[in-house]
Design a protein around this motif. Structure first.
Motif, PDB file in Angstrom:
ATOM      1  N   ARG A 305     -43.617 -52.471 -22.722  1.00 10.70           N
ATOM      2  CA  ARG A 305     -44.339 -51.515 -22.039  1.00 10.70           C
ATOM      3  C   ARG A 305     -44.884 -52.284 -20.811  1.00 10.70           C
ATOM      4  N   ASN A 306     -45.456 -53.279 -20.978  1.00  8.66           N
ATOM      5  CA  ASN A 306     -46.355 -54.104 -20.021  1.00  8.66           C
ATOM      6  C   ASN A 306     -45.298 -54.569 -18.878  1.00  8.66           C
ATOM      7  N   LEU A 309     -43.940 -51.586 -17.049  1.00  3.45           N
ATOM      8  CA  LEU A 309     -44.930 -51.081 -15.839  1.00  3.45           C
ATOM      9  C   LEU A 309     -45.290 -52.045 -14.776  1.00  3.45           C
ATOM     10  N   ASN A 364     -44.700 -40.814 -16.669  1.00  5.48           N
ATOM     11  CA  ASN A 364     -45.509 -41.538 -17.668  1.00  5.48           C
ATOM     12  C   ASN A 364     -44.736 -42.313 -18.718  1.00  5.48           C
ATOM     13  N   TYR A 384     -40.612 -42.145 -22.286  1.00  6.66           N
ATOM     14  CA  TYR A 384     -40.641 -42.060 -21.048  1.00  6.66           C
ATOM     15  C   TYR A 384     -40.324 -40.759 -20.651  1.00  6.66           C
TER      16      TYR A 384
END
Length: 442
Positions: A305-306, A309, A364, A384
């Motif tokens: 996820r990081n 992002l 998001n 997502y």
């Protein structure tokens, strides 16, 4: 009568329903013959009930159209013999295993299925085997007739223009949602426990205990455990390569040491070799992850996820490469409707996903969420929420993929219809006088 194609699938539910009905006194009769194939009145009635259960209109010709499709199916079976297109028993058993597994989940176990229908799992499997084989053969023949067909944008537009304005479907709220699923992988500790258990079972068999009884007691393969681990004959390349290599390295009667495949660990007994096929039985035990394994899966998704992002990788690329959900990974993690469109009705979502996105903003991505899968096991996923489309009447801009799929289906149905009109003059078709108004004979 031109063929209006109605999809008639021999589902495991309708097959088992017919088995239940066979426990009663049912008056049945042959209503049509296509060469050596017969159609029973009970087949037509079950198909008609299935037709109505899907919310289809009760048009006055519905039964004729369904009967015609049943006749087409028998003609496809006859043609498959001429064209030497066959489905081997191994493929049928694999399909049957998957269906019985789904049924076991729905009913709460094989014992509940047996209780509901008053027959053993073996009897149920035996009685629906031929139905599934016929279904798979028909699908293969339909594919032979239509697999090369394509649809052009101009054909899609023409198809759409020919739909009366008052017949255009109205779509409810639709959403574009993707997921990346990570299933915890059992570590060395858990795998060693299973290896040791299977080694102990192997020793017990060598000391004289029954392979069949131990398979029924320990095997976690829902398709074969009740049969004492029996898998039947399979050809080369049909089973997991590790399984096949171990089986073919033995002489008949031999029992392998624990063999690991994607499904878990197997204890395999080779029973017979026949040409390029071989018959085995097995005991399958799948190691279960412990808490440390779950934590590792959650940490993996959190790190992924990081990266997403921080724009180091796209969500779609990460899903294709890392998601353990086969149904969505190939589409970049996106859920798809039956037409392949990356947008689905909100009301069809799993309730847990529906309530999750209800608290999210468009664009998001959630943190890893633990969830329970259909088989009762647990995994992690992150979701997502890409887009939301308000309720609307079908149009080419928003619904092109759905319309294209419908246009292609109509085009394929036309080919099958033309094939039927041509082929029926080459086969013997006899229909009960009760259905003369259906105009099925030449």
């Amino acid at each position: 009568m031109r063929l209006r194609f109605i999809a008639i699938s021999i589902t495991i539910l309708s097959s088992i329903t017919s088995i239940a009905q066979n426990n009663e006194v049912v008056i049945d009769k042959i209503i049509a013959k296509v060469d050596d194939y017969i159609i029973l009145k009970s087949e037509l009635e079950r198909s008609y009930l299935d037709f109505l259960s899907r919310g289809e209109m009760r048009g006055s010709n519905a039964k004729c159209e369904i009967l015609q499709q049943l006749v087409v199916n028998k003609m496809l079976m006859a043609q498959s013999e001429i064209d030497s297109i066959f489905v081997d028993d191994g493929e049928v058993n694999q399909n049957l295993d998957r269906r019985m597994s789904v049924m076991a989940q729905q009913f709460g176990g094989e014992a509940e299925i047996e209780r509901a229908y008053g027959k053993s799992i073996e009897q149920i499997r035996s009685e629906i085997f031929d139905n599934i084989k016929e279904q798979l053969t028909i699908q293969r023949m339909q594919s032979e007739l239509t697999s090369s067909m394509k649809i052009t944008p101009s054909e899609v537009k023409k198809f759409f223009r020919n739909i009366p304005q008052d017949s255009l479907p109205y779509f409810s709220t639709e959403v574009s949602i993707a997921q990346i699923v990570k299933e915890p992988e059992p570590g060395k500790i858990q795998k060693d426990k299973v290896r040791n258990l299977l080694t102990d079972i192997r020793n017990r068999i060598e000391r004289g205990e029954s392979f069949e009884a131990l398979a029924k007691q320990y095997s976690q393969d829902p398709g074969s455990a009740a049969r004492g681990g029996q898998l039947g004959f399979y050809g080369r390349g049909e089973l997991a390569p590790e399984y096949e290599a171990a089986a073919l390295s033995m002489t008949p009667g031999g029992i392998s040491k624990p063999v690991e495949t994607q499904f878990g660990f197997h204890l395999i007994q080779l029973q017979e070799k026949r040409g390029n096929t071989y018959k085995t039985r097995h005991i399958l035990i799948s190691p279960q992850p412990n808490q440390a394994d779950y934590q590792q899966a959650e940490n993996f998704l959190d790190s992924m996820r990081n990266l997403i992002l921080n724009d180091s990788i796209t969500f779609q690329a990460a899903a294709k490469e890392h998601s353990d959900d086969q149904l969505t990974s190939s589409a970049g993690g996106f859920f798809q409707d039956e037409s392949g469109a990356l947008r689905i009705p909100a009301e069809t979502l799993d309730p847990n996903i529906f309530f999750t996105i209800d608290t999210m903003k468009i664009g998001n991505i959630t943190k890893p969420i633990r969830f329970q899968k259909e088989d009762g096991s647990y995994a992690y996923r992150m979701i997502y929420y890409k887009n939301k489309v308000a309720p609307h009447q079908a149009n080419l801009d928003d619904d092109y993929q759905k319309i294209a799929t419908a246009a292609l289906a109509q085009k394929k149905n036309g080919r099958i219809s033309r094939w039927f009109d041509k082929a029926r003059s080459n086969v013997f078709i006899e229909v009960d006088p009760e259905y003369n108004n259906c105009n099925l004979t030449n």
